[in-house]
Every structure is written in C-alpha cells, then in structure tokens.
Enzyme design. Structure first.
Site, PDB file in Angstrom:
ATOM      1  N   CYS A   1       0.867  -1.187   0.000  1.00  0.00           N
ATOM      2  CA  CYS A   1       0.000   0.000   0.000  1.00  0.00           C
ATOM      3  C   CYS A   1       0.898   1.230   0.000  1.00  0.00           C
ATOM      4  O   CYS A   1       1.445   1.610   1.035  1.00  0.00           O
ATOM      5  CB  CYS A   1      -0.930   0.012   1.210  1.00  0.00           C
TER       6      CYS A   1
ATOM      7  N   CYS B   1      -4.536   5.309  -5.343  1.00  0.00           N
ATOM      8  CA  CYS B   1      -3.931   4.006  -5.057  1.00  0.00           C
ATOM      9  C   CYS B   1      -2.478   4.082  -5.516  1.00  0.00           C
ATOM     10  O   CYS B   1      -2.189   4.136  -6.723  1.00  0.00           O
ATOM     11  CB  CYS B   1      -4.670   2.883  -5.779  1.00  0.00           C
TER      12      CYS B   1
HETATM   13  N1  LIG Z   1      -6.346  -2.742  -2.088  1.00  0.00           N
HETATM   14  C1  LIG Z   1      -4.983  -3.078  -2.328  1.00  0.00           C
HETATM   15  C2  LIG Z   1      -4.025  -2.590  -1.280  1.00  0.00           C
HETATM   16  C3  LIG Z   1      -3.995  -1.125  -1.078  1.00  0.00           C
HETATM   17  C4  LIG Z   1      -3.354  -0.273  -2.151  1.00  0.00           C
HETATM   18  C5  LIG Z   1      -3.161   1.123  -1.698  1.00  0.00           C
HETATM   19  N2  LIG Z   1      -4.270   1.935  -1.457  1.00  0.00           N
HETATM   20  C6  LIG Z   1      -1.997   1.833  -2.312  1.00  0.00           C
HETATM   21  O1  LIG Z   1      -1.896   3.051  -2.114  1.00  0.00           O
HETATM   22  O2  LIG Z   1      -1.128   1.184  -2.900  1.00  0.00           O
HETATM   23  C7  LIG Z   1      -4.803  -4.594  -2.442  1.00  0.00           C
HETATM   24  O3  LIG Z   1      -5.601  -5.377  -1.885  1.00  0.00           O
HETATM   25  O4  LIG Z   1      -3.844  -4.994  -3.117  1.00  0.00           O
END
Ligand SMILES: N[C@@H](CCC[C@H](N)C(=O)O)C(=O)O
Length: 293
Positions: A75, A223
């Site tokens: 993340c 993300c």
């Molecule tokens: N939902 C993603 C993990 C989180 C990603 C995040 N918000 C970022 O900033 O990279 C997963 O389950 O892979």
C-alpha cells in the site's frame, strides 16, 4: 481491554488508519477492521498496523488490512502515512519496513513529501498471479461491457507486490463506469487472488490520468501501488517514459522506474485526527489532545 493508539490519515484522499501495535502480541481482527470501516469518522480504505520488526535490519513489520478485513501485500499511500507518523515521534526520517511483499525503504524530505521505494515490478503470469499462462502480460484477454462492443479491454497486468490490471483508455477516465465494471473484474477467474483494477489515460510521455477500483476496498481517491503499476506498464508498452506524474483523483504522484528496476513513488501524507481502539472489537474513542501537525 488493552487499547492501541491510532491516527486517521490520508494519502491523496486514500483513507488510511495507522495503528500502533508495537510491543504487543495481538493483531487487529477482521471484525475490528470491518467495524472501524463501517463508522463514518473512522471509515478507511486500509489499516497500516505498525508491529515490532520480524527481520533483523528492518525497523517495523507493517500489516496492511483492506476495509473488507482482507490482507494486502502493498500500500503505497499508506506507507507514506506510516512514515509521517513515525517521523513525528523522533528526528528519524529514513525507515526500512517489512510487509507481505518484502522489505522496502522510505524517507521523508525537508518539504514533507515522502518517497517510498516500492521495490521491483513483476510481469510473469505466475508472479501476478494469473490463473493460467498467457502469451504476453502487456495485453491479456479480458474485457468489460457488451461482448460485441467492449468498453474496457486487453489490460496490461503486473505485480507491485499486489496484483494490478491497467486498462488503457482514450477518453476522459471519468467517462467510464468503473464502479459498474470494477467488482466483476476484481473477481474475474483470471485473477486467483483477485486484482486491483485501474483505467489509465496517457496524456503525454510524462503523465497519466488514473482511476482505481481497489481489491478489497472499491473505488478510492488514490492508489499508490496502482500508480506505480500504471507507470511501469506505460513504459513497458512504449506509451510513456520511465519518470512521470500519475494524476489520481486525489492529486499527483511522482513515479520513477529507475534503471536498477526499483519503482520510487513520491507524494504527501496528511494527519486528520487520532484516538485509541480495541484491536479485538474495533471499539474506539477520539483523542482531543493531538491534532494535525
Ligand atoms: N487494495 C490493495 C491494497 C492497497 C493499495 C493502496 N491503497 C496503495 O496506495 O497502494 C490490495 O488489496 O492490493
């Protein structure tokens, strides 16, 4: 009940709870995560739980929990929030973390921006992972929308520790119903561990507009790992250079895919409020004494 301290933060609008689990043997239960996610003040996309280190040479082990209670390997936005949390408690600005994706480093700059070394991307079908071998992960056989007129098709896929599919589009990224297509694509059988689903529009050799439907969290304002995946896949498919700005709904992220194969992500983190919570149940209270920096 032995409460733990937390802060509600965000990285370009990606809603993050940083939880201090150092010096404790327990972990945050999925039930606690789901309870915190369901309350308006503590609603989050990811929890970043700071634990004592597991591996010599690392500062902390970071557990990453999506708002549906599942774990994630990486993340990017949350990692920047962890750095800001830690840099408030000492003069340190450089950190080495361990996550499910491996060991990564991060540092806070004088201007408050934070750079995370997100590690190396992986393009092999087993590494992403995909359910079966494909000829070329730069464009896989996957589509959304009517079978005779697909709206999204042939995504590039990669792992940034976690699985990503990037659908390249020609029109404004806001003109696509990502909330409609995201859930089915996230759970498509080609992705045995599900996937983060993004739509990307290349606006120049140095810039991409990006929206993401996150695995385990749904639509988010940012993300970080998807921004890294879009940048490396833009370069891998000849659409972009290796140093670019990825504009997510929450703002810009600087991404550089270095010659040593490491992907560097630079952006801000923001402190909102803090409190304490029960890692077993998610019962929480707000702390009035410590606000934004
Ligand atoms: N939902 C993603 C993990 C989180 C990603 C995040 N918000 C970022 O900033 O990279 C997963 O389950 O892979």
């Amino acid at each position: 009940m032995n409460k733990a301290v937390f802060a509600r933060m965000n990285g370009l609008g990606n809603r993050i709870i940083v939880a201090d689990m150092r010096g404790r043997a327990d972990t945050i239960t999925p039930a606690a995560a789901i309870r915190l996610a369901g309350e308006s003040e503590t609603a989050f996309d990811q929890i970043m739980a700071i634990h004592d280190p597991k591996t010599p040479g690392t500062d902390h082990y970071i557990e990453i929990i999506n708002c549906d209670g599942t774990q994630a390997q990486a993340c990017g936005n949350g990692t920047r929030c962890v750095v800001q949390w830690l840099s408030r408690e000492s003069a340190r600005r450089n950190f080495t973390f361990e996550t499910l994706a491996g060991i990564l480093t991060a540092n806070e700059h004088e201007d408050g921006l934070i750079t995370v070394d997100m590690g190396k991307p992986h393009f092999g079908w087993q590494e992403i992972p995909l359910a079966h071998e494909v000829a070329d992960t730069r464009a896989i056989d996957l589509a959304a929308g009517p079978a005779d007129a697909p709206v999204l098709q042939s995504p590039s896929v990669a792992s940034m520790g976690n699985p990503h599919a990037i659908f390249w589009v020609e029109s404004d990224v806001w003109s696509y119903a990502l909330d409609e297509y995201g859930p089915a694509l996230e759970h498509d059988p080609i992705f045995p561990e599900r996937a983060n689903i993004s739509i990307a529009r290349v606006t120049s050799r140095e810039a991409i507009d990006l929206r993401t439907w996150e695995r385990g969290a749904g639509l988010t304002l940012a993300c970080g790992s998807a921004a890294c995946a879009a940048a490396v896949l833009g370069a891998r498919t000849g659409r972009t250079g290796r140093s670019l700005t990825v504009n997510v709904p929450g703002g810009p992220l600087g991404i550089e895919w270095r010659d040593d194969d490491h992907v560097m992500m630079t952006g801000p983190a923001e402190w909102e409020f803090d409190g304490s919570f029960d890692p077993a149940t998610g019962a929480w209270s707000r702390n009035a004494s410590r606000g934004a920096a």
